[in-house]
Design a protein around this motif. Structure first.
Motif, mmCIF file in Angstrom:
data_model
loop_
_atom_site.group_PDB
_atom_site.id
_atom_site.type_symbol
_atom_site.label_atom_id
_atom_site.label_comp_id
_atom_site.label_asym_id
_atom_site.label_seq_id
_atom_site.Cartn_x
_atom_site.Cartn_y
_atom_site.Cartn_z
ATOM 1 N N GLU A 273 -9.535 22.052 46.970
ATOM 2 C CA GLU A 273 -8.406 21.279 46.306
ATOM 3 C C GLU A 273 -7.706 21.423 46.976
ATOM 4 O O GLU A 273 -6.603 19.681 47.215
ATOM 5 C CB GLU A 273 -8.255 21.826 44.422
ATOM 6 C CG GLU A 273 -7.698 20.784 43.739
ATOM 7 C CD GLU A 273 -7.682 21.619 42.142
ATOM 8 O OE1 GLU A 273 -7.192 20.655 41.291
ATOM 9 O OE2 GLU A 273 -8.280 22.554 41.470
ATOM 10 N N ALA A 278 -9.074 16.652 44.196
ATOM 11 C CA ALA A 278 -9.601 17.193 43.061
ATOM 12 C C ALA A 278 -10.949 16.828 42.898
ATOM 13 O O ALA A 278 -12.081 17.680 42.897
ATOM 14 C CB ALA A 278 -8.860 16.842 41.607
ATOM 15 N N ALA A 281 -13.229 19.244 45.171
ATOM 16 C CA ALA A 281 -14.248 20.701 44.490
ATOM 17 C C ALA A 281 -14.897 20.255 43.966
ATOM 18 O O ALA A 281 -15.318 21.366 43.627
ATOM 19 C CB ALA A 281 -11.741 20.956 43.970
ATOM 20 N N LYS A 282 -14.235 19.063 42.833
ATOM 21 C CA LYS A 282 -15.085 19.680 41.775
ATOM 22 C C LYS A 282 -16.666 19.171 42.292
ATOM 23 O O LYS A 282 -17.479 20.025 41.446
ATOM 24 C CB LYS A 282 -14.967 17.872 40.301
ATOM 25 C CG LYS A 282 -13.701 18.619 39.883
ATOM 26 C CD LYS A 282 -13.498 17.211 39.012
ATOM 27 C CE LYS A 282 -12.264 17.893 37.903
ATOM 28 N NZ LYS A 282 -12.651 19.037 37.470
#
Length: 432
Positions: A273, A278, A281-282
């Motif tokens: 992230e 983000a 990362a997700k």
């Protein structure tokens, strides 16, 4: 001899499946973290060990599948022919291992969900939910559906991890240099772990059962099984190399340390992230969930098949019932899906799911941790040694036996020696 005159089936890429299932089941959160840690500490230096590990697993899985197809008998029936000690060992192992593994698998599957939904329920809720979901999925479906969902999980894992590895811009020169065997100071245990730990668990013994459940029941399917096995572990090899690249590029240069176990993957999510945003990362957390939950589903199905066969073989050995099932009939029973509807299969499913939930609230009892660690450490040496015994004697038809100095024997002996060293180190490092 069973299967000696079976017509040879032509291998087809469209029929690949059991190998993907066993490879996806064996590669869980712990394997991902151990590969990341190796990359973070030693960069690309141990890449050769990850590749060697995949070759060892190809040899082990091929030996398991060959036993089932060449003899028309299940692996547990082969073990039982070696003496009563195998039954005692397996009975203790499968009960203790299943109890502790159930909690471990549920927790590993829950970690990425908790991170994906930080404002939602806690870890215990997600752990119980994934355990129940795995139970329901395996309870109401047969192997064909399990295989399809596992193929989806593998696709997600592969795309996510390889895409992240590409984004970190690997140094191709150092990557290829890592294929040359080298042992930097302090790397011996990491090397042994990479060779012995990538996709190697009791689920390797389940491979022959998944081969039979696919409908491959005689030696005519041998070429298809070998193609299936090689493709699966080569795919795993790419996946493991990608994880090593991520560890080397993201963590090694920066000196970032990861926590042990599944929480180390959450640490990596934070690093991703910070560097890529983000969304990446997700996406990685989705791949983490696919890796963890595929292991849960695979164990719930594969080890339950092993346990059901164990119960039936013991029952047949005692002459229980009006007509005990013969060893040859056991393979057909698995192929027709009858094992998946049996009481022992479903009983072990319940054992994997509900008793381990108690460990979500309690620290694992000290004695149980010791027993689990010892039994787990001894399983792969046991598997390699018993396969050598079975495939070099008259229990296997002559056409399919190992040659004394053939590649299978060399790989099984090497694997056995490696796993003995790993076993000793694992037992030494237990919290006695």
């Amino acid at each position: 001899m069973p299967g000696a005159a079976a017509p040879v089936r032509r291998p087809s890429w469209r029929s690949i499946g059991p190998g993907i299932v066993v490879a996806a089941t064996g590669v869980g959160a712990g394997d991902l973290v151990s590969t990341l840690l190796a990359g973070s500490k030693f960069g690309y230096t141990l890449l050769w060990a990850a590749v060697l590990g995949c070759l060892v697993k190809i040899a082990l899985a091929e030996a398991v599948g060959r036993w089932h197809l060449a003899t028309g008998r299940t692996l547990f029936d082969g073990w039982r022919s070696l003496g009563a000690w195998t039954t005692v060992y397996f009975a203790v192992y499968v009960v203790v291992w299943g109890f502790v593994y159930g909690a471990t698998a549920m927790t590993s599957s829950a970690l990425p969900l908790q991170a994906l939904f930080p404002g939602g329920p806690g870890l215990k809720f997600w752990a119980i939910a994934t355990g129940l979901l795995g139970l329901a999925f395996v309870w109401f479906n047969r192997y064909a559906v399990v295989e399809k969902i596992m193929m989806i999980f593998v696709g997600v894992m592969f795309v996510v991890v390889v895409s992240v590895a590409v984004r970190v811009s690997p140094d191709l020169g150092r990557t290829f240099a890592g294929l040359l065997p080298a042992l930097p100071d302090g790397s011996v245990l990491y090397t042994l772990g990479l060779v012995g730990g990538v996709g190697g668990t009791i689920t390797m013994a389940a491979y022959g059962y998944w081969v039979n459940a696919k409908g491959w029941t005689d030696s005519g399917w041998m070429r298809m099984m070998r193609l299936d096995n090689r493709v699966a572990y080569l795919t795993t090899g790419v996946f493991v190399v990608a994880m090593l690249v991520i560890g080397a590029e993201l963590l090694h240069a920066s000196g970032i340390a990861l926590a042990e176990g599944g929480r180390g993957l959450l640490d990596l999510g934070d690093v991703l992230e910070d560097r890529f945003g983000a969304f990446t990362a997700k996406l990685f957390l989705v791949g983490f969930f696919a890796a963890s939950f595929s292991s849960l589903v695979g164990v719930w199905h594969g080890v339950s098949l092993l346990f059901a066969d164990f119960v039936e073989r013991v029952r047949a050995g005692r002459g229980a019932g009006e007509r005990a099932e013969s060893p040859e009939e056991a393979v057909g029973t698995v192929a027709r899906g009858e094992r998946e509807r049996s009481l022992p299969f479903r009983g072990y499913l319940l054992w994997l799911t509900f008793p381990p939930m108690a460990l979500l609230w309690l620290d694992r009892p000290f004695g149980l941790v010791i027993a689990y660690g010892v039994l787990g450490a001894f399983f792969l040496p046991y598997l390699a040694a018993t396969l050598l015994w079975l495939l070099n004697g008259e229990r296997t038809p002559a056409a399919w036996r190992n040659r004394p100095f053939g590649l299978s024997n060399v790989m099984l002996v090497a694997a056995g020696a490696l796993f003995v060293v790993l076993c000793v180190e694992q037992v030494r490092n237990l919290p006695w």
